[in-house]
Design a protein around this motif. Sequence first.
Motif, PDB file in Angstrom:
ATOM      1  N   SER A 120       5.525   8.355  -2.701  1.00 47.33           N
ATOM      2  CA  SER A 120       4.064   8.968  -2.301  1.00 47.33           C
ATOM      3  C   SER A 120       2.993   8.508  -3.046  1.00 47.33           C
ATOM      4  CB  SER A 120       4.362  10.432  -2.679  1.00 47.33           C
ATOM      5  OG  SER A 120       4.244  10.827  -3.839  1.00 47.33           O
ATOM      6  N   GLU A 121       2.196   8.742  -2.230  1.00 50.56           N
ATOM      7  CA  GLU A 121       0.526   8.161  -2.799  1.00 50.56           C
ATOM      8  C   GLU A 121       0.328   8.929  -4.297  1.00 50.56           C
ATOM      9  OE1 GLU A 121      -2.597   8.615  -0.302  1.00 50.56           O
ATOM     10  OE2 GLU A 121      -1.868   8.042   1.419  1.00 50.56           O
ATOM     11  N   ALA A 122       0.929  10.148  -4.640  1.00 47.93           N
ATOM     12  CA  ALA A 122       0.556  10.762  -5.714  1.00 47.93           C
ATOM     13  C   ALA A 122       1.454  10.107  -6.895  1.00 47.93           C
ATOM     14  CB  ALA A 122       1.151  12.194  -5.552  1.00 47.93           C
ATOM     15  N   ASP A 123       2.312   9.327  -6.438  1.00 50.93           N
ATOM     16  CA  ASP A 123       3.284   8.746  -7.238  1.00 50.93           C
ATOM     17  C   ASP A 123       2.915   7.085  -7.558  1.00 50.93           C
ATOM     18  OD1 ASP A 123       4.681  10.936  -8.220  1.00 50.93           O
ATOM     19  OD2 ASP A 123       5.737  10.815  -6.468  1.00 50.93           O
ATOM     20  N   GLY A 124       1.933   6.576  -6.758  1.00 49.67           N
ATOM     21  CA  GLY A 124       1.720   5.227  -6.692  1.00 49.67           C
ATOM     22  C   GLY A 124       2.082   4.459  -5.602  1.00 49.67           C
ATOM     23  N   GLY A 125       2.669   5.059  -4.585  1.00 48.45           N
ATOM     24  CA  GLY A 125       3.170   4.482  -3.511  1.00 48.45           C
ATOM     25  C   GLY A 125       2.358   4.921  -2.198  1.00 48.45           C
ATOM     26  N   PHE A 126       2.835   4.736  -1.071  1.00 49.96           N
ATOM     27  CA  PHE A 126       2.209   5.059   0.261  1.00 49.96           C
ATOM     28  C   PHE A 126       3.182   5.534   1.197  1.00 49.96           C
ATOM     29  CE2 PHE A 126       3.213   0.554   0.744  1.00 49.96           C
ATOM     30  CZ  PHE A 126       4.058   0.470   1.794  1.00 49.96           C
ATOM     31  N   GLY A 127       4.224   5.987   0.753  1.00 50.48           N
ATOM     32  CA  GLY A 127       4.893   6.781   1.756  1.00 50.48           C
ATOM     33  C   GLY A 127       5.878   7.822   0.830  1.00 50.48           C
ATOM     34  N   GLY A 128       7.285   7.492   0.743  1.00 51.87           N
ATOM     35  CA  GLY A 128       7.861   8.638   0.344  1.00 51.87           C
ATOM     36  C   GLY A 128       8.823   9.498   1.029  1.00 51.87           C
ATOM     37  N   ASP A 129       8.471   9.637   2.289  1.00 55.00           N
ATOM     38  CA  ASP A 129       9.367  10.525   3.120  1.00 55.00           C
ATOM     39  C   ASP A 129      10.520  10.067   3.411  1.00 55.00           C
ATOM     40  OD1 ASP A 129       8.304  12.747   5.244  1.00 55.00           O
ATOM     41  OD2 ASP A 129       9.494  11.255   6.313  1.00 55.00           O
ATOM     42  N   GLY A 130      11.406  10.754   3.963  1.00 55.26           N
ATOM     43  CA  GLY A 130      12.774  10.652   4.241  1.00 55.26           C
ATOM     44  C   GLY A 130      12.762   9.281   5.253  1.00 55.26           C
ATOM     45  N   PHE A 131      11.781   9.341   6.217  1.00 55.86           N
ATOM     46  CA  PHE A 131      11.932   8.255   7.282  1.00 55.86           C
ATOM     47  C   PHE A 131      11.682   7.112   6.623  1.00 55.86           C
ATOM     48  CE2 PHE A 131      12.381  11.930  10.047  1.00 55.86           C
ATOM     49  CZ  PHE A 131      13.431  11.656  10.843  1.00 55.86           C
ATOM     50  N   ASP A 132      10.655   6.944   5.884  1.00 58.41           N
ATOM     51  CA  ASP A 132       9.942   5.790   4.958  1.00 58.41           C
ATOM     52  C   ASP A 132      11.249   5.146   4.276  1.00 58.41           C
ATOM     53  OD1 ASP A 132       7.272   5.724   5.612  1.00 58.41           O
ATOM     54  OD2 ASP A 132       7.408   7.680   4.228  1.00 58.41           O
ATOM     55  N   ILE A 133      12.072   5.897   3.673  1.00 60.04           N
ATOM     56  CA  ILE A 133      13.436   5.388   2.967  1.00 60.04           C
ATOM     57  C   ILE A 133      14.387   4.809   4.197  1.00 60.04           C
ATOM     58  CG2 ILE A 133      15.347   6.029   1.592  1.00 60.04           C
ATOM     59  CD1 ILE A 133      13.507   8.263   0.182  1.00 60.04           C
ATOM     60  N   ALA A 134      14.514   5.588   5.113  1.00 61.87           N
ATOM     61  CA  ALA A 134      15.520   5.135   5.960  1.00 61.87           C
ATOM     62  C   ALA A 134      15.254   3.802   6.609  1.00 61.87           C
ATOM     63  CB  ALA A 134      15.601   6.361   6.883  1.00 61.87           C
ATOM     64  N   VAL A 135      13.805   3.756   7.038  1.00 61.92           N
ATOM     65  CA  VAL A 135      13.427   2.562   7.578  1.00 61.92           C
ATOM     66  C   VAL A 135      13.472   1.366   6.665  1.00 61.92           C
ATOM     67  CG1 VAL A 135      11.083   1.108   8.134  1.00 61.92           C
ATOM     68  CG2 VAL A 135      11.816   3.195   9.125  1.00 61.92           C
ATOM     69  N   VAL A 136      13.275   1.272   5.485  1.00 61.40           N
ATOM     70  CA  VAL A 136      13.386   0.207   4.439  1.00 61.40           C
ATOM     71  C   VAL A 136      14.710   0.012   4.243  1.00 61.40           C
ATOM     72  CG1 VAL A 136      13.001  -0.357   2.051  1.00 61.40           C
ATOM     73  CG2 VAL A 136      11.106   0.933   2.998  1.00 61.40           C
ATOM     74  N   PHE A 137      15.408   0.972   4.030  1.00 55.36           N
ATOM     75  CA  PHE A 137      16.984   0.676   3.793  1.00 55.36           C
ATOM     76  C   PHE A 137      17.804   0.162   4.731  1.00 55.36           C
ATOM     77  CE2 PHE A 137      16.033   2.231  -0.479  1.00 55.36           C
ATOM     78  CZ  PHE A 137      16.803   1.967  -1.185  1.00 55.36           C
ATOM     79  N   GLU A 138      17.460   0.509   6.236  1.00 51.74           N
ATOM     80  CA  GLU A 138      18.050   0.033   7.129  1.00 51.74           C
ATOM     81  C   GLU A 138      17.802  -1.408   7.251  1.00 51.74           C
ATOM     82  OE1 GLU A 138      18.530   0.273  12.158  1.00 51.74           O
ATOM     83  OE2 GLU A 138      17.405   2.010  10.788  1.00 51.74           O
ATOM     84  N   SER A 139      16.539  -1.969   7.134  1.00 49.11           N
ATOM     85  CA  SER A 139      16.304  -3.328   7.089  1.00 49.11           C
ATOM     86  C   SER A 139      17.131  -4.050   5.882  1.00 49.11           C
ATOM     87  CB  SER A 139      14.831  -3.647   7.074  1.00 49.11           C
ATOM     88  OG  SER A 139      13.980  -3.075   7.964  1.00 49.11           O
ATOM     89  N   LEU A 140      17.280  -3.250   4.870  1.00 50.56           N
ATOM     90  CA  LEU A 140      17.799  -3.851   3.731  1.00 50.56           C
ATOM     91  C   LEU A 140      19.407  -4.270   3.904  1.00 50.56           C
ATOM     92  CD1 LEU A 140      16.084  -2.135   0.442  1.00 50.56           C
ATOM     93  CD2 LEU A 140      15.519  -4.316   1.728  1.00 50.56           C
TER      94      LEU A 140
END
Length: 376
Positions: A58-78
């Motif tokens: 999340s933005e509070a932790d220095g990122g710009f996402g952190g939602d479940g769907f953000d994780i899913a999008v990234v790891f599906e591509s990986l």
Amino acid sequence: MNFQHTEDRRMLADTLNRFLSDQYGFATRDKLARSAAGFSHELWGRFAELGVVGALFSEADGGFGGDGFDIAVVFESLGRGLVVEPFLGALVVGRALAHAGSDAQKALIANLVEGRAVGALAHDEPGSHYELSKVTTRAVRGSNGWVLTGAKAVVHQGAQADFFLVSARTSGAVDAEDGISLFVVPIDTAGIAVRDYPKIDGGRAAEIVLNEVCLGDDALLGERGAGFETLEHSIGAGVLALCAEALGAMEVAKEHTLEYLRTRKQFGVVIGSFQALQHRMSDLLLEIEQARSAVINAAAALGKGRIERERALSSAKYSIGRIGTRVAEECVQMHGGIGMTWELPLAHYAKRLVMIDHQFGDEDHHLERYITLGRS
């Protein structure tokens, strides 16, 4: 529920998929997976520059996402690229730091997001059999802090990590949820022995022995004895990530198999015209869509209450374990003997799908967990 990704997520997926297509072909991936480090530090930094790691926080932790769907999008591509860089460790360790860490500990998240460090979760132990609360490694108060003694098994990228997130018992029975504490431990701390080895599906893991490892009070993550909630929270994100990764691998295995059925000929005709193979492939396509639905459900539930969240995650992991194994078996069988060869990428996707079932709990474990949570 809206099943369409936001414009930002679609752009992230497109950018990552293009990068993998241009810079991370199978020959490159295979070379990295079999290298001494098991991945590329240079590419890890380039992934970070693209913002791929930042999308997991999340933005509070220095990122710009952190939602479940953000994780899913990234790891599906990986998963589509069979990427071996330490994304899963960064996700799980980073979210634990964000969930319970002090300001100094949370500062480590920036190193992960920027690709300047590698973090590894050291939680599983010999004989723990996926049980999250089963921890025999002990942490006792010393004169100047804590002393850790025990062993950790199958620590992914363990020898290449800059620091570990180590679970240890400070009180209670070996399988009690209460009494588990978490510690941030640099790899060069005295008393740590690391045995590095290659994994069957690419990359490396390690066995870790903690022999009276002395740590200061600032190494404790969160409150003493309250580490189970943090573990469950962060590993839950890891379960979702693995499910999405498997989905990406299934899609590529499916595409490769369809292409093979369209081009391989027997008796003068393409084998894709055989009705038996058409039926098998149709069943497989339906199974993969069920897997996608399970991932969507888990991603949507990641921010909800504990029982709803954990049941959705266990349901997805059970489905992915069952379907992933079937996809691996069917795709290899429909390729025939060539499906088993090292030179064919499909064999590596099949191995990764089978091994994902055994990370953070296999299908039997998560089926039992799903039922148990339903009684809560």
